[in-house]
Design a protein around this motif. Structure first.
Motif, PDB file in Angstrom:
ATOM      1  N   SER A   1      -7.077   2.281   7.054  1.00 43.25           N
ATOM      2  CA  SER A   1      -7.922   1.390   6.266  1.00 43.25           C
ATOM      3  C   SER A   1      -7.423  -0.056   6.273  1.00 43.25           C
ATOM      4  O   SER A   1      -8.125  -0.954   5.821  1.00 43.25           O
ATOM      5  CB  SER A   1      -8.003   1.864   4.809  1.00 43.25           C
ATOM      6  OG  SER A   1      -6.719   1.879   4.206  1.00 43.25           O
ATOM      7  N   GLN A   2      -6.219  -0.291   6.800  1.00 40.69           N
ATOM      8  CA  GLN A   2      -5.657  -1.643   6.802  1.00 40.69           C
ATOM      9  C   GLN A   2      -5.901  -2.336   8.137  1.00 40.69           C
ATOM     10  O   GLN A   2      -5.776  -1.726   9.198  1.00 40.69           O
ATOM     11  CB  GLN A   2      -4.143  -1.576   6.542  1.00 40.69           C
ATOM     12  CG  GLN A   2      -3.772  -1.000   5.186  1.00 40.69           C
ATOM     13  CD  GLN A   2      -4.238  -1.897   4.054  1.00 40.69           C
ATOM     14  OE1 GLN A   2      -4.040  -3.107   4.080  1.00 40.69           O
ATOM     15  NE2 GLN A   2      -4.872  -1.310   3.045  1.00 40.69           N
ATOM     16  N   GLY A   3      -6.226  -3.619   8.048  1.00 39.66           N
ATOM     17  CA  GLY A   3      -6.391  -4.404   9.266  1.00 39.66           C
ATOM     18  C   GLY A   3      -5.045  -4.729   9.891  1.00 39.66           C
ATOM     19  O   GLY A   3      -4.012  -4.744   9.221  1.00 39.66           O
ATOM     20  N   GLY A   4      -5.046  -4.995  11.190  1.00 36.92           N
ATOM     21  CA  GLY A   4      -3.817  -5.364  11.884  1.00 36.92           C
ATOM     22  C   GLY A   4      -3.303  -6.727  11.439  1.00 36.92           C
ATOM     23  O   GLY A   4      -4.067  -7.584  11.005  1.00 36.92           O
ATOM     24  N   ARG A   5      -1.984  -6.909  11.538  1.00 33.92           N
ATOM     25  CA  ARG A   5      -1.349  -8.151  11.113  1.00 33.92           C
ATOM     26  C   ARG A   5      -0.716  -8.850  12.309  1.00 33.92           C
ATOM     27  O   ARG A   5      -0.296  -8.209  13.267  1.00 33.92           O
ATOM     28  CB  ARG A   5      -0.284  -7.874  10.048  1.00 33.92           C
ATOM     29  CG  ARG A   5      -0.839  -7.194   8.789  1.00 33.92           C
ATOM     30  CD  ARG A   5      -1.747  -8.154   8.038  1.00 33.92           C
ATOM     31  NE  ARG A   5      -2.219  -7.601   6.790  1.00 33.92           N
ATOM     32  CZ  ARG A   5      -3.416  -7.046   6.616  1.00 33.92           C
ATOM     33  NH1 ARG A   5      -4.246  -6.921   7.648  1.00 33.92           N
ATOM     34  NH2 ARG A   5      -3.783  -6.606   5.439  1.00 33.92           N
ATOM     35  N   VAL A   6      -0.633 -10.182  12.210  1.00 38.61           N
ATOM     36  CA  VAL A   6      -0.077 -10.956  13.315  1.00 38.61           C
ATOM     37  C   VAL A   6       1.411 -11.193  13.139  1.00 38.61           C
ATOM     38  O   VAL A   6       2.216 -10.852  13.978  1.00 38.61           O
ATOM     39  CB  VAL A   6      -0.817 -12.308  13.453  1.00 38.61           C
ATOM     40  CG1 VAL A   6      -0.152 -13.167  14.518  1.00 38.61           C
ATOM     41  CG2 VAL A   6      -2.280 -12.061  13.817  1.00 38.61           C
ATOM     42  N   PHE A   7       1.817 -11.789  12.020  1.00 41.28           N
ATOM     43  CA  PHE A   7       3.209 -12.174  11.830  1.00 41.28           C
ATOM     44  C   PHE A   7       3.907 -11.119  10.974  1.00 41.28           C
ATOM     45  O   PHE A   7       4.024 -11.264   9.769  1.00 41.28           O
ATOM     46  CB  PHE A   7       3.300 -13.536  11.140  1.00 41.28           C
ATOM     47  CG  PHE A   7       2.498 -14.602  11.819  1.00 41.28           C
ATOM     48  CD1 PHE A   7       1.314 -15.055  11.277  1.00 41.28           C
ATOM     49  CD2 PHE A   7       2.926 -15.150  13.005  1.00 41.28           C
ATOM     50  CE1 PHE A   7       0.576 -16.036  11.901  1.00 41.28           C
ATOM     51  CE2 PHE A   7       2.197 -16.138  13.632  1.00 41.28           C
ATOM     52  CZ  PHE A   7       1.010 -16.590  13.083  1.00 41.28           C
TER      53      PHE A   7
END
Length: 489
Positions: free
Chosen positions: A259-265
């Motif tokens: 349910s969580q979106g991907g993260r960049v940093f």
């Protein structure tokens, strides 16, 4: 002619001697009365007077009156001055000067250009190496009440590179938008599998609304499209799978999850430097959320992907511009019957944070009769340099109507001298409150400095040898306060 007639004519005439004697007597009377006439005129003539209102070193209003060249001393009056009508005054001449603007600060490291959701152009003023960070838009999350339908979108791809730009090169920064979420009721949103024409709101048990892909971000030099720096957008969350990260992927957590979106940093596996992270923070994102994928949801409240970003960061250091001087206004008033409230504007605060404009000076006024606007604050990046052995001096503040001025910070590796005058102090920015800023740099203006603009902050290369300053940029100086002068007879 008879003898009697001739006798009458001779009796009515004056001889020359008699005329001269009479004129001599009249002259003596005029000379004798002259001192009395002069004394009477001096007694009735109103004295010449000058009244002034200005601010002291505590920012308090102070008034002073001078009659026929003799000063009567200063009087502290607090938040304003009161001018009282003067006996026998024939006409008042009023001069009003607004407070000078504050100087801008310098910078030794800052984002030169950025794009967040819209295209931006940048022209290089100084040749040198520029760091480029490109993050694609995040994918939107999916929405569904149906089990396993709420998947997060993938993070945008990340690309970073250092390039050389020549003076005059025009760069184009295009940050991609994040993908819309499922259930957004967007016309382009994925619709119900069983009924393709139905609106996909994510509120039906059977509905599965897929998130949209984020848009790619890119950087290129105008006219040269052969090798753009580009990062793909993240993929939208789907019915049975989370969105993949855009290419090049940054870190192991770039892909969306249940349910969580991907993260960049998120980890240390990326090529991002601390400078990039600091620059991204400076753009207003507290959690470095550029390019994040949107969260999935079991309702219609799925999240869209975050917009991408393109940052251009140089090793250039920039000086701050000096504040503008306060405006000057004049008027004459024939008669005054009531007291007049007078306000002198304080000089605008200089910038206390890196790469920040100075503040505008306050207006000054003589009651409702006349006012003078405060000077505008100085602007950042007056001069630029990428030399590692030479600094950039801050801009001089606007010259007072009486000729005085405030110098900008010097181009040297010295914390105190980097600041423009009036000095706003060397306290660390994070230690300053708004109340602190309002009190810093306040001083009494010299007789030739009323309304002068504050000096701009200087800057020094952050990579210069033998320069161990924690801050290599100067703060802007506070502008000088204004002035009100009334003269009569």
């Amino acid at each position: 002619m008879t003898k009697s007639t001739d006798k009458i004519k001779r009796l009515n005439a004056f001889t020359l001697t008699e005329v001269l004697i009479t004129m001599f007597v009249i002259m003596l009377l005029i000379i004798a009365s002259a001192p009395m006439i002069t004394k009477k005129n001096i007694k009735n003539k109103a004295p010449h007077g000058v009244w002034e209102c200005y601010l002291n070193e505590n920012g308090e209003h102070v008034s002073k009156r001078t009659i026929n060249g003799v000063e009567e001393g200063e009087h502290v009056e607090g938040s304003n001055c009161l001018f009282k009508p003067q006996t026998n005054a024939q006409k008042y001449t009023v001069t009003v000067i607004g407070g000078g603007g504050g100087g801008a600060s310098g910078t030794s490291f800052a984002v030169d250009a950025s794009s967040y959701g819209k295209s931006t152009a940048f022209t290089a003023k100084v040749a040198g190496d520029y760091k480029i960070l490109v993050v694609g838009g995040g994918g939107g999350g999916s929405a569904s009440i149906k089990s396993y339908g709420n998947k997060g979108g993938g993070a945008g791809g990340v690309e970073s590179r250092t390039i050389h730009m020549n003076k005059g090169d025009l760069a184009v920064l295009e940050a991609g938008m994040g993908g819309v979420s499922g259930g957004s009721e967007d016309p382009d949103a994925e619709s119900n599998e069983e009924d393709p024409d139905a609106s996909c709101t994510g509120t039906s048990w059977k509905e599965i609304c897929n998130g949209k892909d984020g848009k790619s971000s890119k950087f290129y030099i105008y006219g040269d499209y052969s090798d753009p720096i580009e990062a793909e957008g993240g993929k939208g969350g789907q019915q049975n799978s989370a969105g993949d990260a855009g290419s090049p992927a940054c870190g192991t957590k770039a892909k969306g999850s249940f349910s969580q979106g991907g993260r960049v940093f998120t980890d240390g596996n990326c090529t991002l430097t601390q400078e990039y992270l600091a620059a991204a923070h400076a753009q207003g994102s507290n959690n470095i959320a550029f390019g994040h994928g949107g969260n999935g949801s079991m309702t219609a409240d799925a999240y869209p992907g975050r917009n991408g970003v393109v940052l251009l960061i140089s090793d250039n250091h920039h000086s701050g511009g000096g504040g503008k001087r306060g405006a000057t206004a004049f008027t004459t008033i024939d008669k005054l019957t009531d007291e007049v409230k007078v306000y002198v504007g304080q000089g605008g605060a200089g910038a206390v944070y890196e790469d920040t404009n100075g503040e505008q000076g306050e207006n000054s006024s003589f009651g409702y009769y006349i006012s003078a606007k405060g000077g505008e604050g100085g602007t950042t990046r007056l001069e630029s340099s990428n030399s590692e052995t030479m600094g950039v001096a801050g801009g001089q503040g606007g010259v007072s109507p009486y000729g005085g001025f405030l110098a900008g910070g010097s181009a040297s590796c010295n914390a105190e001298s980097l600041n423009g005058t009036n000095n706003m102090g060397t306290d660390a920015p994070e230690e300053l409150t708004r109340d602190d800023i309002e009190k810093l740099g306040i001083t009494k203006a010299g007789e030739k400095q009323y309304g002068a603009g504050g000096g701009g902050g200087g800057a020094y290369s952050s990579t210069a040898e033998n320069c161990n300053l924690e801050y290599k940029w100067g703060k802007g100086g506070r502008g000088m306060p204004g002035y009100v002068r009334v003269e009569w007879n």
